[in-house]
Design an enzyme around this catalytic site. Sequence first.
Site, PDB file in Angstrom:
ATOM      1  N   HIS A 187     -30.839 -63.716   9.145  1.00  0.00           N
ATOM      2  CA  HIS A 187     -30.049 -63.676  10.370  1.00  0.00           C
ATOM      3  C   HIS A 187     -28.914 -62.678  10.213  1.00  0.00           C
ATOM      4  O   HIS A 187     -28.249 -62.626   9.175  1.00  0.00           O
ATOM      5  CB  HIS A 187     -29.474 -65.049  10.703  1.00  0.00           C
ATOM      6  CG  HIS A 187     -28.531 -65.040  11.868  1.00  0.00           C
ATOM      7  ND1 HIS A 187     -27.183 -65.298  11.756  1.00  0.00           N
ATOM      8  CD2 HIS A 187     -28.751 -64.759  13.180  1.00  0.00           C
ATOM      9  CE1 HIS A 187     -26.607 -65.201  12.942  1.00  0.00           C
ATOM     10  NE2 HIS A 187     -27.539 -64.870  13.819  1.00  0.00           N
ATOM     11  N   SER A 188     -28.700 -61.865  11.250  1.00  0.00           N
ATOM     12  CA  SER A 188     -27.584 -60.918  11.288  1.00  0.00           C
ATOM     13  C   SER A 188     -27.607 -60.016  10.046  1.00  0.00           C
ATOM     14  O   SER A 188     -28.609 -59.371   9.763  1.00  0.00           O
ATOM     15  CB  SER A 188     -26.267 -61.690  11.411  1.00  0.00           C
ATOM     16  OG  SER A 188     -25.188 -60.823  11.654  1.00  0.00           O
ATOM     17  N   MET A 189     -26.518 -59.999   9.272  1.00  0.00           N
ATOM     18  CA  MET A 189     -26.458 -59.132   8.096  1.00  0.00           C
ATOM     19  C   MET A 189     -27.423 -59.583   7.008  1.00  0.00           C
ATOM     20  O   MET A 189     -27.748 -58.814   6.109  1.00  0.00           O
ATOM     21  CB  MET A 189     -25.036 -59.094   7.556  1.00  0.00           C
ATOM     22  CG  MET A 189     -24.032 -58.417   8.487  1.00  0.00           C
ATOM     23  SD  MET A 189     -24.476 -56.711   8.897  1.00  0.00           S
ATOM     24  CE  MET A 189     -24.254 -55.901   7.306  1.00  0.00           C
ATOM     25  N   SER A 238     -30.213 -58.887  13.853  1.00  0.00           N
ATOM     26  CA  SER A 238     -29.717 -58.043  12.756  1.00  0.00           C
ATOM     27  C   SER A 238     -29.406 -56.643  13.268  1.00  0.00           C
ATOM     28  O   SER A 238     -30.245 -56.019  13.926  1.00  0.00           O
ATOM     29  CB  SER A 238     -30.763 -57.965  11.640  1.00  0.00           C
ATOM     30  OG  SER A 238     -30.995 -59.234  11.068  1.00  0.00           O
TER      31      SER A 238
END
Length: 336
Positions: A143-145, A172
């Site tokens: 998730h995300s970074m 991301s």
Amino acid sequence: MDVSSPIPSSGSASAMEDVSHVALPRRVARLYPAYGLYLYGEGLYAQETRALKLTGTPVLFLPGNAESHKQARSLGSVALRKARVEGGLHFNVFTVDFNEELVALYGGSLRRQTHFLHESIKASLRLYKHLKSPPQSVVLVGHSMGGMVARALFTLPRFNTKLASLIIMQASPHRAPMLALDPYLLDFYSAVRQKWVNQASRLRNVTVLSVGGGYRDYQVRSGLTSLPCPSGDPSKLSVVVTAVPRTWVSTDHLSIVWCKELVLATVRAFFDLLNPETRQFTENPERKLAVLNYHFIRHPVRMVAETQENSVTVLARDLFKFLQNSAENTRMQSNM
């Protein structure tokens, strides 16, 4: 869309029960004292896996900027419940604790997280050595970074690309960082982009799916979630959550992790990707693409274009069947 959701526009959440700490080699624990590797569990399954004698298929969740490893609860809980229905087949959902570091604001920790992820993959696979046919790879869900850290794995000179041949990323920012505040962050993005764009031919065996949150995600707009890769590479897929079949809702940056509809699509895809003979994820790239397209891009019902009929013809046919059934029911009632 689950009508029981407390936030109808963002999907519904699943609950968490327990996690088990996975011991790492002393060298790794000494190098990364603030990080950790855990195995999700709940109820009887948590008790059975306490000794870490695992027999399932490994999936590894990566949290994003300032996020908790416990966010793996939704993926792990839904996967466990579906495993009870499938019978025999199940997943072991691992999750990495990055100490909730602010990597979206300071890029100095991203390289360290990448190295720890490499060690976590090797540590999780060692838990299956007692099996006759142990798994040789893990599926990464970032998730995300966390998704960026997953892609950064392939920049490590000693990383074996066969250890992770499938990556699913949620919200991301692949195209650029949300805030470019230091040179470490820019150097990190540059190295990842160079590897995945300039050396794309070496990574064709790696299937990647990126899912953007849509207009409700104010932190990472959907344009940043599109994978930067050559146009001729079919193994790299980008989609917005509003277009995912059976989901069709936008999510904010965090709720994309626990949106029940999206989690269900992910878990269904995982089970379809299992090879019934080896009980592990298929290595066939065509099979992986077909399954991901089915659950995340193509609607799982017959489309008008596929039948080579126009909408008027389809509607007329359905209307005729409805009238025919109605007439039959009326006839049966009059004869009673």
